[in-house]
Design an enzyme around this catalytic site. Structure first.
Site, PDB file in Angstrom:
ATOM      1  N   LYS A  73      -9.406  -6.789   7.129  1.00 57.44           N
ATOM      2  CA  LYS A  73      -9.222  -6.123   8.429  1.00 57.44           C
ATOM      3  C   LYS A  73     -10.358  -5.156   8.772  1.00 57.44           C
ATOM      4  CE  LYS A  73      -4.170  -6.209   8.600  1.00 57.44           C
ATOM      5  NZ  LYS A  73      -2.971  -5.393   8.803  1.00 57.44           N
ATOM      6  N   ASN A  94      -7.040  -6.782  13.555  1.00 56.64           N
ATOM      7  CA  ASN A  94      -6.152  -7.814  12.976  1.00 56.64           C
ATOM      8  C   ASN A  94      -5.980  -9.027  13.890  1.00 56.64           C
ATOM      9  OD1 ASN A  94      -4.390  -6.788  14.919  1.00 56.64           O
ATOM     10  ND2 ASN A  94      -2.598  -7.191  13.636  1.00 56.64           N
ATOM     11  N   ASP A 109      -1.283  -4.149  15.213  1.00 61.20           N
ATOM     12  CA  ASP A 109      -0.294  -3.575  14.290  1.00 61.20           C
ATOM     13  C   ASP A 109       0.387  -2.340  14.891  1.00 61.20           C
ATOM     14  OD1 ASP A 109      -0.450  -5.330  12.168  1.00 61.20           O
ATOM     15  OD2 ASP A 109      -2.040  -4.231  11.157  1.00 61.20           O
ATOM     16  N   GLY A 136      -3.231   4.727   4.285  1.00 54.63           N
ATOM     17  CA  GLY A 136      -3.966   3.465   4.192  1.00 54.63           C
ATOM     18  C   GLY A 136      -4.242   2.925   5.588  1.00 54.63           C
ATOM     19  N   GLY A 137      -4.523   1.626   5.674  1.00 55.52           N
ATOM     20  CA  GLY A 137      -4.872   1.004   6.944  1.00 55.52           C
ATOM     21  C   GLY A 137      -3.758   1.109   7.978  1.00 55.52           C
ATOM     22  N   ALA A 138      -2.524   0.860   7.569  1.00 58.82           N
ATOM     23  CA  ALA A 138      -1.405   0.893   8.525  1.00 58.82           C
ATOM     24  C   ALA A 138      -1.166   2.314   9.016  1.00 58.82           C
ATOM     25  CB  ALA A 138      -0.146   0.325   7.875  1.00 58.82           C
ATOM     26  N   TYR A 233       9.223  -4.468   5.260  1.00 65.32           N
ATOM     27  CA  TYR A 233      10.355  -5.287   5.739  1.00 65.32           C
ATOM     28  C   TYR A 233      10.975  -6.112   4.619  1.00 65.32           C
ATOM     29  CZ  TYR A 233       6.266  -8.318   6.120  1.00 65.32           C
ATOM     30  OH  TYR A 233       5.090  -8.982   5.862  1.00 65.32           O
ATOM     31  N   GLY A 254      10.409  -2.521   8.914  1.00 65.13           N
ATOM     32  CA  GLY A 254       9.146  -2.999   9.483  1.00 65.13           C
ATOM     33  C   GLY A 254       9.194  -4.365  10.136  1.00 65.13           C
TER      34      GLY A 254
HETATM   35  P1  NAP Z   1      -3.070   0.200   2.061  1.00 68.49           P
HETATM   36  O1  NAP Z   1      -4.194   0.360   3.017  1.00 68.49           O
HETATM   37  O2  NAP Z   1      -3.313  -0.404   0.726  1.00 68.49           O
HETATM   38  O3  NAP Z   1      -2.430   1.695   1.839  1.00 68.49           O
HETATM   39  C1  NAP Z   1      -1.423   1.919   0.887  1.00 68.49           C
HETATM   40  C2  NAP Z   1      -0.941   3.372   0.971  1.00 68.49           C
HETATM   41  O4  NAP Z   1       0.147   3.524   0.020  1.00 68.49           O
HETATM   42  C3  NAP Z   1      -2.005   4.413   0.589  1.00 68.49           C
HETATM   43  O5  NAP Z   1      -1.807   5.570   1.345  1.00 68.49           O
HETATM   44  C4  NAP Z   1      -1.673   4.690  -0.879  1.00 68.49           C
HETATM   45  O6  NAP Z   1      -2.058   5.989  -1.309  1.00 68.49           O
HETATM   46  C5  NAP Z   1      -0.155   4.622  -0.849  1.00 68.49           C
HETATM   47  N1  NAP Z   1       0.384   4.350  -2.175  1.00 68.49           N
HETATM   48  C6  NAP Z   1       0.279   3.192  -2.875  1.00 68.49           C
HETATM   49  N2  NAP Z   1       0.903   3.323  -4.072  1.00 68.49           N
HETATM   50  C7  NAP Z   1       1.398   4.593  -4.104  1.00 68.49           C
HETATM   51  C8  NAP Z   1       2.159   5.333  -5.063  1.00 68.49           C
HETATM   52  N3  NAP Z   1       2.532   4.775  -6.240  1.00 68.49           N
HETATM   53  N4  NAP Z   1       2.518   6.601  -4.769  1.00 68.49           N
HETATM   54  C9  NAP Z   1       2.169   7.159  -3.582  1.00 68.49           C
HETATM   55  N5  NAP Z   1       1.455   6.505  -2.633  1.00 68.49           N
HETATM   56  C10 NAP Z   1       1.073   5.250  -2.887  1.00 68.49           C
HETATM   57  O7  NAP Z   1      -1.884  -0.645   2.696  1.00 68.49           O
HETATM   58  P2  NAP Z   1      -1.489  -0.797   4.266  1.00 68.49           P
HETATM   59  O8  NAP Z   1      -2.162  -1.971   4.822  1.00 68.49           O
HETATM   60  O9  NAP Z   1      -1.644   0.520   4.917  1.00 68.49           O
HETATM   61  O10 NAP Z   1       0.074  -1.202   4.128  1.00 68.49           O
HETATM   62  C11 NAP Z   1       1.037  -0.275   3.666  1.00 68.49           C
HETATM   63  C12 NAP Z   1       2.419  -0.938   3.672  1.00 68.49           C
HETATM   64  O11 NAP Z   1       2.755  -1.286   4.997  1.00 68.49           O
HETATM   65  C13 NAP Z   1       2.492  -2.239   2.868  1.00 68.49           C
HETATM   66  O12 NAP Z   1       3.737  -2.261   2.212  1.00 68.49           O
HETATM   67  C14 NAP Z   1       2.416  -3.318   3.917  1.00 68.49           C
HETATM   68  O13 NAP Z   1       3.098  -4.508   3.533  1.00 68.49           O
HETATM   69  C15 NAP Z   1       3.147  -2.637   5.082  1.00 68.49           C
HETATM   70  N6  NAP Z   1       2.732  -3.152   6.404  1.00 68.49           N
HETATM   71  C16 NAP Z   1       3.708  -3.620   7.229  1.00 68.49           C
HETATM   72  C17 NAP Z   1       3.364  -4.088   8.491  1.00 68.49           C
HETATM   73  C18 NAP Z   1       4.436  -4.627   9.405  1.00 68.49           C
HETATM   74  O14 NAP Z   1       4.118  -5.387  10.344  1.00 68.49           O
HETATM   75  N7  NAP Z   1       5.686  -4.258   9.219  1.00 68.49           N
HETATM   76  C19 NAP Z   1       2.016  -4.070   8.921  1.00 68.49           C
HETATM   77  C20 NAP Z   1       1.045  -3.549   8.047  1.00 68.49           C
HETATM   78  C21 NAP Z   1       1.415  -3.089   6.779  1.00 68.49           C
HETATM   79  P3  NAP Z   1      -3.579   6.303  -1.776  1.00 68.49           P
HETATM   80  O15 NAP Z   1      -4.358   6.546  -0.525  1.00 68.49           O
HETATM   81  O16 NAP Z   1      -3.437   7.502  -2.618  1.00 68.49           O
HETATM   82  O17 NAP Z   1      -4.045   5.090  -2.531  1.00 68.49           O
END
Ligand code: NAP
Length: 290
Positions: A73, A94, A109, A136-138, A233, A254
């Site tokens: 992305k 995206n 998103d 993170g990205g979301a 979700y 989600g």
């Molecule tokens: P990402 O960029 O990898 O970011 C992950 C985030 O989670 C970071 O802030 C990370 O913290 C934190 N994290 C991971 N493990 C952790 C832990 N053990 N303790 C505390 N914080 C933790 O992922 P993303 O793309 O933003 O996605 C995040 C979630 O949203 C995923 O589950 C994804 O499936 C979901 N999502 C859903 C949709 C939807 O349409 N419903 C769309 C996009 C994403 P650090 O910065 O410290 O690493």
């Protein structure tokens, strides 16, 4: 699915790696079948070193557009000729539309998140105080979108403070000075969260198969007037949502965000405006997949 391919079939798809678990092809192909639009959605699993070549190939064969998912992305941005200001601030694209070989990039998103919230609550974000867990990205896309939607305050709580600080700078320097970064260890965090109108889990903590994990430990962050949103979700109710529900909050997962980001991408590619009946039908189809 009544899929029929002929000499006029248009192509859309998704670039990412891995793609085995994506439900986007099923969802988009069902939508095209339902609407009688002669378009097929194909998964394109691409290795990192082949990304540029893959994009040139898609442009060359004249695909209508494509979705982009993890891990591309961010990387995709340098290959896109036209990006919306929103997607630049969000740092991620995206959805791509190909118009006569020129690629236009969008981030659906966060718009999906906002439409899902409105569908579920009938409420808007104006003047709301929000806490987002995760950076993170979301989380970044949601923070930018909410700042542009008139929220009064955004707290970003994250394990790595630096990542939360980066999002706050993007919001404060480009939209409005309303974002503040926190660590989970901040002493006043419980009170800060409890005083919010909306809490959002945008971390991956609690996602299948780690259903027993939760990004926060104390139920004291909730108050019964809050909306509590988990963008995960699968499972449909995370531990975070169950704790919020036990505290009397209105909760949502989600799935709505996933649904609307797909709907918005489809609208961008085809110009089709979905009726409420069509949206209901497609949502129940998606719901049945989980
Ligand atoms: P990402 O960029 O990898 O970011 C992950 C985030 O989670 C970071 O802030 C990370 O913290 C934190 N994290 C991971 N493990 C952790 C832990 N053990 N303790 C505390 N914080 C933790 O992922 P993303 O793309 O933003 O996605 C995040 C979630 O949203 C995923 O589950 C994804 O499936 C979901 N999502 C859903 C949709 C939807 O349409 N419903 C769309 C996009 C994403 P650090 O910065 O410290 O690493």
């Amino acid at each position: 699915m009544g899929l029929r391919i002929d000499g006029n079939t248009k192509i859309v798809g998704i670039i990412g790696n891995p793609l085995e678990h994506t439900i986007s092809p099923m969802l988009h192909n069902e939508i095209s079948s339902m609407l009688g639009i002669n378009m097929v959605y194909v998964p394109f699993c691409v290795e990192k070193e082949k990304l540029e070549e893959a994009i040139s190939g898609l442009r060359a064969i004249g695909v209508v557009g494509f979705n982009v998912t993890a891990p591309y992305k961010k990387d995709i941005i340098k290959y896109i000729q036209d990006k919306t200001k929103g997607s630049l601030l969000m740092g991620a694209v995206n959805t791509v539309k190909n118009i006569e070989g020129r690629l236009y990039g969008y981030n659906t998103d966060a718009e999906g998140f906002v439409r899902a919230f409105y569908m579920h609550t009938g409420d808007k974000f104006l003047k709301k105080k929000v806490t987002i867990f995760g950076a993170g990205g979301a989380a970044r896309a949601i923070a930018v979108k909410l700042a542009n939607s008139g929220v009064s305050k955004i707290n970003i709580v994250n394990r790595t403070l630096q990542n939360a600080d980066t999002i706050c700078s993007v919001v404060n320097d480009n939209i409005s000075d309303i974002a503040k970064a926190y660590e989970y260890t901040y002493e006043g965090l419980v009170d800060e969260c409890r005083s919010c109108d909306i809490l959002i889990n945008a971390t991956s903590v609690g996602m299948f198969p780690n259903d027993d994990e939760c990004v926060i430990q104390s139920k004291d962050i909730f108050n019964k007037n809050q909306y509590v949103y988990d963008i995960i979700y699968n499972p449909s109710k995370t531990k975070f949502l169950n704790m919020a529900k036990d505290s009397g909050c209105k909760v949502m997962n989600g799935l709505g965000m996933l649904f609307y980001q797909a709907i918005i991408a489809y609208e961008i590619w085809t110009g089709h405006k979905f009726s409420d009946d069509e949206l209901k039908k497609i949502y129940s189809l998606l719901d049945s997949m989980y």
